[in-house]
Design a protein around this motif. Sequence first.
Motif: not given
Length: 441
Positions: A40, A373, A401
């Motif tokens: 990511s 994230s 992502i």
Amino acid sequence: MKFKDRYRFVRANMKKNKTRVIMTVLAATIGCAFLIVLASIGFGIHKTAIKDITNGRLMTEIEVHGEKPFTRKDIQKLDELKNTKTVTRKQIVENNLTYHLEKYESRSETMVADIPAEKKAGFELSRGRMPIHKNEIIVGYDFAQGLAKIPDEETKNLSEKELQNKLKESQYKGDLLGKTVQLEIQQMKGKKIVKKNFPLTIAGIGKKPSKQWMLNESVFISEGLLKDIERFTKTPRGIMNLPENKPIKMDYNVFNNVKVYTHTADEVEGVSKKIEKMGYSTYSAQNELKQINVIFLIIKIGLITVGTVAVLIASIGIFNTMTMAVTERAQDIGIMKAIGAHPGVIKKIFLMESSFIGIMGALIGTAIAYLFSYGVNLILPVLIEQFFHEKPPENFYFSYIPVSLPLICIAICFSVTLISGLRPAVRATQVDVLKALRRDI
């Protein structure tokens, strides 16, 4: 043996060894989460780079360059190309011109543009309207910042920092819309500089640039006004005829800064090739995107490969768990074989169990990766600003992502767990019935 019965058998056996199964799922979860989080970072930086390129630039825009200035015939040829939405062209006024408003002055870039073509290309105003009369103009959103009081004798002795502060204080603060500015044009007459003023009314103010660091101080004038300027200077586009220069013989009706716009981004490549066949060179944002996409594709593949190592390490735990399961359930396997269970059914049961462990780990790992994230994008900019006193770039993604990343991770995790459970599953089909029933393997 039906799928439902196989599922019940697997579920019952997993419940018997909860601790071992949980630890194996945890290992798969950590491996999957590590893979997604690591990849990511590459996706996040890639998204930031793409956004930086495309922000404020139309993806349907093609800059066209030629060795010679563009004529009206050249523009017409470009406009007639298939999938061309519009062609914008500008004529830059090449003079030492100055705009005056009360005690303020500015030396902004001045050009003539085809307004209907500009509107088709996406040109918008923040305030006001498009010009109707030849003495009406459109100014850039930051034109007021360029308007400053005429420097006096005091400014000559100021330092650079003091001069910058002085200029900020001297910037025009009023409303420009509807105001009349004086455009001063110069030309050499013999050895003297002759000046002429053209009164112009500000009819509209351009849209604010998409980025904070971008300034738009340019001015759009009418074609009629350009002709008046050319009549005064007796040169194309108001070029100053300096004594050391040769007489100007350039065509009056030529254009620079030519751009072609397509209807969709998918048509850019095809139209660019057609323009290049006509002998012109082209440039579009997609030229940069191609190079950047290839670079980041290599980076993302590398990060996914490194992340896959963590999943492979987790597969060792799955292999160990399934090997232990075969040993512990030898008697169950013997009973199934004794009542006529096909070896393929026994193999599928153990592969199903290893798959469940892998999928559970992948799903939980994906959820953790999304939370990580979100948290890092929210907290990290604050920490950087707090401890390092540096503000991260605008709209910077530390982690991103896309939907494809978890799908790739689940596919990798599922494949690895199947491979890990394959050897124990094959071993289960080779268990001797008599020895298994005697619990002697």
